[in-house]
Design a protein around this motif. Structure first.
Motif, PDB file in Angstrom:
ATOM      1  N   LYS A 156       0.836  -1.202   0.000  1.00  0.00           N
ATOM      2  CA  LYS A 156       0.000   0.000   0.000  1.00  0.00           C
ATOM      3  C   LYS A 156       0.870   1.251   0.000  1.00  0.00           C
ATOM      4  N   GLY A 157       0.617   2.126  -0.960  1.00  0.00           N
ATOM      5  CA  GLY A 157       1.339   3.389  -1.025  1.00  0.00           C
ATOM      6  C   GLY A 157       2.773   3.297  -1.502  1.00  0.00           C
ATOM      7  N   VAL A 158       3.201   2.106  -1.940  1.00  0.00           N
ATOM      8  CA  VAL A 158       4.585   1.927  -2.387  1.00  0.00           C
ATOM      9  C   VAL A 158       4.746   2.471  -3.810  1.00  0.00           C
ATOM     10  N   GLU A 159       5.825   3.209  -4.011  1.00  0.00           N
ATOM     11  CA  GLU A 159       6.074   3.831  -5.313  1.00  0.00           C
ATOM     12  C   GLU A 159       6.663   2.832  -6.315  1.00  0.00           C
ATOM     13  N   ASN A 160       7.661   2.065  -5.872  1.00  0.00           N
ATOM     14  CA  ASN A 160       8.336   1.103  -6.756  1.00  0.00           C
ATOM     15  C   ASN A 160       7.747  -0.295  -6.528  1.00  0.00           C
ATOM     16  N   ARG A 161       6.524  -0.489  -6.993  1.00  0.00           N
ATOM     17  CA  ARG A 161       5.764  -1.696  -6.649  1.00  0.00           C
ATOM     18  C   ARG A 161       6.418  -2.977  -7.167  1.00  0.00           C
ATOM     19  N   GLU A 162       6.917  -2.934  -8.390  1.00  0.00           N
ATOM     20  CA  GLU A 162       7.494  -4.149  -8.961  1.00  0.00           C
ATOM     21  C   GLU A 162       8.724  -4.602  -8.173  1.00  0.00           C
ATOM     22  N   ALA A 211      15.505   2.742   0.249  1.00  0.00           N
ATOM     23  CA  ALA A 211      14.812   3.412   1.350  1.00  0.00           C
ATOM     24  C   ALA A 211      13.380   2.920   1.467  1.00  0.00           C
ATOM     25  N   GLU A 212      12.727   2.725   0.335  1.00  0.00           N
ATOM     26  CA  GLU A 212      11.330   2.284   0.369  1.00  0.00           C
ATOM     27  C   GLU A 212      11.204   0.869   0.923  1.00  0.00           C
ATOM     28  N   ARG A 270       8.090  -2.469   9.309  1.00  0.00           N
ATOM     29  CA  ARG A 270       6.852  -2.761  10.047  1.00  0.00           C
ATOM     30  C   ARG A 270       6.766  -4.220  10.477  1.00  0.00           C
ATOM     31  N   LEU A 271       7.698  -5.043   9.989  1.00  0.00           N
ATOM     32  CA  LEU A 271       7.624  -6.480  10.243  1.00  0.00           C
ATOM     33  C   LEU A 271       8.591  -6.917  11.345  1.00  0.00           C
ATOM     34  N   THR A 272       8.224  -7.969  12.042  1.00  0.00           N
ATOM     35  CA  THR A 272       9.123  -8.561  13.028  1.00  0.00           C
ATOM     36  C   THR A 272       9.699  -9.883  12.529  1.00  0.00           C
ATOM     37  N   GLY A 319       8.453  17.814  -8.459  1.00  0.00           N
ATOM     38  CA  GLY A 319       8.815  16.430  -8.144  1.00  0.00           C
ATOM     39  C   GLY A 319      10.299  16.137  -8.201  1.00  0.00           C
ATOM     40  N   ASP A 320      11.134  17.193  -8.138  1.00  0.00           N
ATOM     41  CA  ASP A 320      12.588  17.004  -8.226  1.00  0.00           C
ATOM     42  C   ASP A 320      13.267  16.865  -6.871  1.00  0.00           C
ATOM     43  N   VAL A 321      12.511  16.928  -5.794  1.00  0.00           N
ATOM     44  CA  VAL A 321      13.101  16.918  -4.453  1.00  0.00           C
ATOM     45  C   VAL A 321      12.627  15.688  -3.678  1.00  0.00           C
ATOM     46  N   ARG A 322      13.587  15.006  -3.047  1.00  0.00           N
ATOM     47  CA  ARG A 322      13.255  13.853  -2.204  1.00  0.00           C
ATOM     48  C   ARG A 322      13.819  14.079  -0.806  1.00  0.00           C
ATOM     49  N   VAL A 323      13.084  13.619   0.186  1.00  0.00           N
ATOM     50  CA  VAL A 323      13.557  13.621   1.565  1.00  0.00           C
ATOM     51  C   VAL A 323      13.640  12.161   2.003  1.00  0.00           C
ATOM     52  N   ASN A 324      14.849  11.761   2.402  1.00  0.00           N
ATOM     53  CA  ASN A 324      15.091  10.343   2.729  1.00  0.00           C
ATOM     54  C   ASN A 324      14.643   9.452   1.574  1.00  0.00           C
ATOM     55  N   TRP A 325      14.896   9.945   0.358  1.00  0.00           N
ATOM     56  CA  TRP A 325      14.647   9.247  -0.906  1.00  0.00           C
ATOM     57  C   TRP A 325      13.172   9.083  -1.231  1.00  0.00           C
ATOM     58  N   LYS A 326      12.302   9.780  -0.504  1.00  0.00           N
ATOM     59  CA  LYS A 326      10.877   9.757  -0.816  1.00  0.00           C
ATOM     60  C   LYS A 326      10.494  11.102  -1.418  1.00  0.00           C
ATOM     61  N   GLU A 327       9.813  11.070  -2.566  1.00  0.00           N
ATOM     62  CA  GLU A 327       9.435  12.313  -3.239  1.00  0.00           C
ATOM     63  C   GLU A 327       8.481  13.120  -2.365  1.00  0.00           C
ATOM     64  N   ILE A 328       8.833  14.394  -2.171  1.00  0.00           N
ATOM     65  CA  ILE A 328       7.995  15.299  -1.391  1.00  0.00           C
ATOM     66  C   ILE A 328       7.600  16.471  -2.299  1.00  0.00           C
TER      67      ILE A 328
END
Length: 259
Positions: A9-15, A45-46, A53-55, A208-217
């Protein structure tokens, strides 16, 4: 089985993320340590955020040297030991005389991909000027590239495996600076760190040229914090350091810009 749809859910690079989940499922079932192919910084990063979230599993990334951008990710059950030594990477040297026909990163990458391998099998490429380059690859590609990579641009090259200790890695150039701002908004901190106007920075964020911790902001009002890494396409990176509040309730922010 891991909660695949929930993780995606919400993942950018799904493949890429889906392949990592498949590997993680294998790691849980077989008690083996498994590895992805090379991942770009945003993909890394993603996946780290997704598996955070996993243990059931834990991760270790390595790209051949400490500052490597592209890295492979090893995945194992949480109850198994795991460190970077279990991430299999290898190095090659691409040697030739480039004095009269200089080659850049794109040229070396293009020549490697021209042999038929895919980008995911290659890590960082270290260009050595007129002497050629060194590259990180998955170990099974070393022998193949040693026979198939024989030319870059117009220059004949000799390709052979080398030890990781032979990599000629330069320390990144960096500049330390301090700014005092009314807020910790992304546009304010990034414009100060990269030395450009607030309006120009807002345009880059909106585009869309700026990322924070490799996530597009894409919100200029996004609030940054200590430890955040701000990257702008084609302009380098900026690390947010210590944040202190002044007597006038403004924010004094230490920044490190990587050129």
């Amino acid at each position: 089985m891991l909660p695949r749809e929930e993780l995606l859910k919400g993942v950018e690079n799904r493949e890429v993320a889906a392949r990592a989940i498949d590997l993680a499922d294998k790691a849980v079932k077989t008690w083996e340590v498994v590895s992805t192919d090379f991942l770009s910084p945003p993909e890394l990063a993603e996946i780290q955020r997704m598996f955070g979230r996993l243990t059931e599993v834990h991760l270790s990334a390595w790209g051949g040297y400490p500052q490597a951008e592209r890295q492979r990710m090893a995945i194992a059950r949480s109850d198994l030991p795991l460190d970077s030594s279990q991430v299999a990477v290898a190095a090659i040297e691409i040697a030739g005389n480039f004095l009269f026909d200089p080659a850049n990163h794109r040229d070396f990458l293009g020549a490697m991909l021209g042999t038929g391998i895919v980008r995911e099998k290659t890590g960082d490429i270290i260009v050595l000027g007129e002497r050629g380059a060194q590259a990180i690859v998955v170990p099974e590609m070393v022998d193949f590239l040693s026979t198939q990579l024989t030319q870059v641009r117009s220059v004949p090259v000799k390709t052979q495996g080398i030890e990781l200790s032979e990599l000629k890695v330069k320390e990144p150039k960096k500049k330390e600076l301090t700014t005092v701002e009314a807020s910790l908004r992304l546009d304010a901190i990034a414009s100060a760190g990269f030395g450009m106007s607030r309006s120009k920075m807002a345009d880059l964020i909106d585009g869309g040229d700026v990322r924070v911790n490799w996530k597009e902001i894409t919100q200029a009002s996004y609030q940054v914090k200590t430890g955040d890494l701000i990257a702008i396409r084609g302009k380098g990176r900026l690390e947010v350091g210590e944040v202190a509040v002044t007597k006038k309730d403004r924010y004094r922010v230490g920044l490190t810009r990587f050129m």
